[in-house]
Design an enzyme around this catalytic site. Structure first.
Site, PDB file in Angstrom:
ATOM      1  N   LYS A   1      -7.111   3.399  -2.822  1.00 19.21           N
ATOM      2  CA  LYS A   1      -7.458   3.333  -1.406  1.00 19.21           C
ATOM      3  C   LYS A   1      -7.734   4.733  -0.890  1.00 19.21           C
ATOM      4  CE  LYS A   1      -5.135   1.962   2.947  1.00 19.21           C
ATOM      5  NZ  LYS A   1      -3.955   1.262   3.489  1.00 19.21           N
TER       6      LYS A   1
ATOM      7  N   ASP B   1       0.861  -1.177   0.000  1.00 17.00           N
ATOM      8  CA  ASP B   1       0.000   0.000   0.000  1.00 17.00           C
ATOM      9  C   ASP B   1       0.905   1.236   0.000  1.00 17.00           C
ATOM     10  OD1 ASP B   1      -1.773  -2.092   0.511  1.00 17.00           O
ATOM     11  OD2 ASP B   1      -2.974  -0.940   1.930  1.00 17.00           O
TER      12      ASP B   1
ATOM     13  N   LYS C   1     -10.290   0.147  -1.957  1.00 11.62           N
ATOM     14  CA  LYS C   1     -10.117  -0.153  -0.538  1.00 11.62           C
ATOM     15  C   LYS C   1     -10.525   1.050   0.296  1.00 11.62           C
ATOM     16  CE  LYS C   1      -6.692  -1.443   2.987  1.00 11.62           C
ATOM     17  NZ  LYS C   1      -5.313  -1.896   3.244  1.00 11.62           N
TER      18      LYS C   1
END
Length: 226
Positions: A155, A92, A184
């Site tokens: 995300k 991430d 996400k």
């Protein structure tokens, strides 16, 4: 009772700087027990997490350029490569928000592309946009850049910024990427109701440290004797 379907969408997360080894070990144990998609930890804990979830379907995710996104591309690539070499299946990485807001789109895309290329075949990349710092047009453009760079997910948040995931942002991100790119939702998701709202809005993965409470359902009341 455990909601296994919802658990399979959750990255069980512990990214606090003061996290200890016993806490990381407990995180991994819970992930295996409850069937979470992944544990999300800082790079220093990746080897421990990989060992702790070995033999289970749980993946290990780590962060890069976290939480500001302002590290150099070389530093982000180094972090991502190190974590991938240690067994992380997901990275991430935080987008360079300042560069995006400065109109330096080619630089932002190149930054992400190099991270994706560095771990290709070993780890997928999720790009953290830090939506609370962006207007809607910037969020849409950020999604386009992340997708163009080859990211597997966009995300919402680091969880360390001025705001977390919102239903509106999740829906906007879902509309802004293709069907093969995941969304996400992360940051401030603490209840089952909030988690389900994010899924309904289009989230395909959730990042939270409240995972156990979210997926634990009350036992059914016993049937009274006739």
């Amino acid at each position: 009772m455990i909601d296994r379907d919802l658990a399979g969408l959750i990255d069980h997360t512990l990214l606090k700087p003061e996290a200890t080894q016993p806490q990381i070990e407990a995180l991994c144990g819970e992930a295996v027990e409850y069937g979470f998609a992944a544990v999300c930890v800082s790079g220093t804990w990746v080897p421990l997490a990989v060992s702790a979830v070995s033999g289970s379907p749980v993946k290990v995710a780590c962060v890069a350029g976290f939480p500001l996104g302002a590290a150099s591309t070389a530093a982000k690539v180094c972090e991502a490569e190190d974590s991938a070499a240690n067994g992380a299946a997901e990275v991430d990485v935080v987008m360079n928000v300042g560069a995006l807001r400065s109109g330096r789109s080619p630089e932002v895309e190149a930054d992400l592309f190099q991270v994706v290329q560095a771990v290709q075949g070993r780890s997928i990349v999720k790009v953290i946009l830090e939506c609370a710092l962006l207007n809607d047009a910037e969020k849409v453009h950020a999604c386009q850049l992340a997708e163009s760079a080859g990211a597997a997910f966009v995300k919402t948040s680091t969880g360390f910024g001025p705001g977390g995931a919102t239903v509106e942002d999740v829906a906007l991100l879902r509309r802004s990427v293709g069907p093969d790119t995941g969304v996400k939702a992360s940051g401030g998701i603490r209840t089952r109701e909030a988690a389900m709202a994010m899924v309904a809005a289009g989230a395909t993965r959730l990042g939270t440290s409240s995972s156990v409470a979210i997926v634990t359902l009350p036992d059914e009341a016993p049937t009274p004797d006739a």
